[in-house]
Design a protein around this motif. Sequence first.
Motif: not given
Length: 346
Positions: A202-204, A218-222, A233-235, A297-302
Motif C-alpha cells: 500500500n502507498l502510505l 517510491l514508484q508512482v504507478f502511472g 484518486i483514492r478516498d 501503471r500497476r495491473e488492476g488499479d482503477v
Amino acid sequence: MKGKIIVTGGCGYIGSHTVVSLIENGYEAVVFDNLSNSKEFILDRIKEITGKKPRLEKVDLADEQQAKAAYKKHRDAMAIINFAAYKAVGESVKEPLLYYKNNLSSLLNTLQGQVDNGIENIIFSSSATVYGEPDVLPISENNETKRPFSPYGNTKKMAEEILEDFSYANSNFSAISLRYFNPIGAHQSGLIGEFPSGTPNNLLPYVTQCAAGVLKELQVFGNDYPSKDGTPIRDYIHVVDLAVAHVKAVERLVTNKNKSNFEVFNLGTGNGYTVLDIINTFESVANLKLNYKIVGRREGDVTALYAATNLAKDELDWQSKFDLEDMISSAWKWEQNLRSGTKFSN
Ligand code: UFG
C-alpha cells in the motif's frame, strides 16, 4: 461496563485501533488472534493507551475445533467484530486457495460459533474493492457490486454474500458489513499503527518506509490517468475514524436500531486525493523530499474511488473527523517510533 465484544484479528492494524475505541467507550474487548500477521505486544500498547489490557485467545479461527472452543468460552459476548483475514492483494493472486480457505473458513466457523452460542451480532470488515471499477462516483451503497480484481477482494465479496444468506435464514442474527475505502494513519499516541510484513503493497507505508530510509525509492504507478495530475484518486480514511465507526455499528446492533438484519455502509471521507497529493502532503508534513519516480501503471488499479458518505452519517451517526494532514502526520510519527530502536517482539 457495557458488555463483552469479541474482536477477531484484534492485534492487527484496524483491529487494535478498534479495541482501543471499544475500551474507551466502556466495552470489554476480548481479542481472538493467531498472531500470524500481528504482534502480541500490541496488547501492552493498548494498555498504555487505555489503562486496560484486553484478554487474548490465541486461536486459529480457520480451524473448526479451535474456533468452536473459543466461541464457547465467550458465549456471553454481545457481538463479534470480524477482522481476522489475510489481506495482501498480490499474494492472493499467487495463492488463491490460501486466501479462500483462510478468509472464508474463519468466517464460516465464526458464524457457526454465533449459532452454537447465541451470539446475535456481527460486524464484518469489508472493502470498497467489492465495487470493482465503479460506473458512478461518488460510490454509494446502491452502486452495483462487481467481481473484484483479486482473490483477496473476492473473499470480501463472497463473505458479504454468505452474511446476507445467513442473515436471511436466521432472523434473530444481525450483520453489518463495513466497506472501507483506503485506511491509513495511526493512533495519535504513536503507540499502535500499521505493521506491514515484508515490503508494503500500500502507498502510505511505502512512503513512510522510503522516508525512513528502509526503502530506496517510491514508484508512482502511472501518471496517465484522467485526473488533475494523471495519478489515481483514492478516498483515504484515518484508521481512528474507522475504529469509531465500528463502535457505532456495534451500538446500532445491540440497541436494535438496525433497519434490516443485513446492512452495509461505506466508510470513507468522501474526498478524493491523488497519489501526488499524498506525496506533496507528506513532504510538507515531514519537511523532507521523497525519492520517487513515475513508472508504468500497476495491473488492476482503477482511476478513481471515493465514497458517498451520507448513509453512514444518517444511519450510523458517524462521519470522519481527521483530515489528510492528520492521517499522514500520525503515520509518520508511528513509522519514526518504529525505527527509533523500540523493541518489537512477542
Ligand atoms: N501506489 C503507488 N505506488 C506504490 C503503492 C501504491 O503509486 O508503491 C498507488 C496505487 O497505484 C494507487 C494508490 O497508490 O493509485 C493507492 O494504492 P494502495 O495499494 O495503497 O491502495 P489500493 O487503492 O490499490 O488498495 C485498496 C485496499 C485494498 C483493496 C484495493 C482494491 O488497500 O485492500 O483497494 O481496490 F483490495
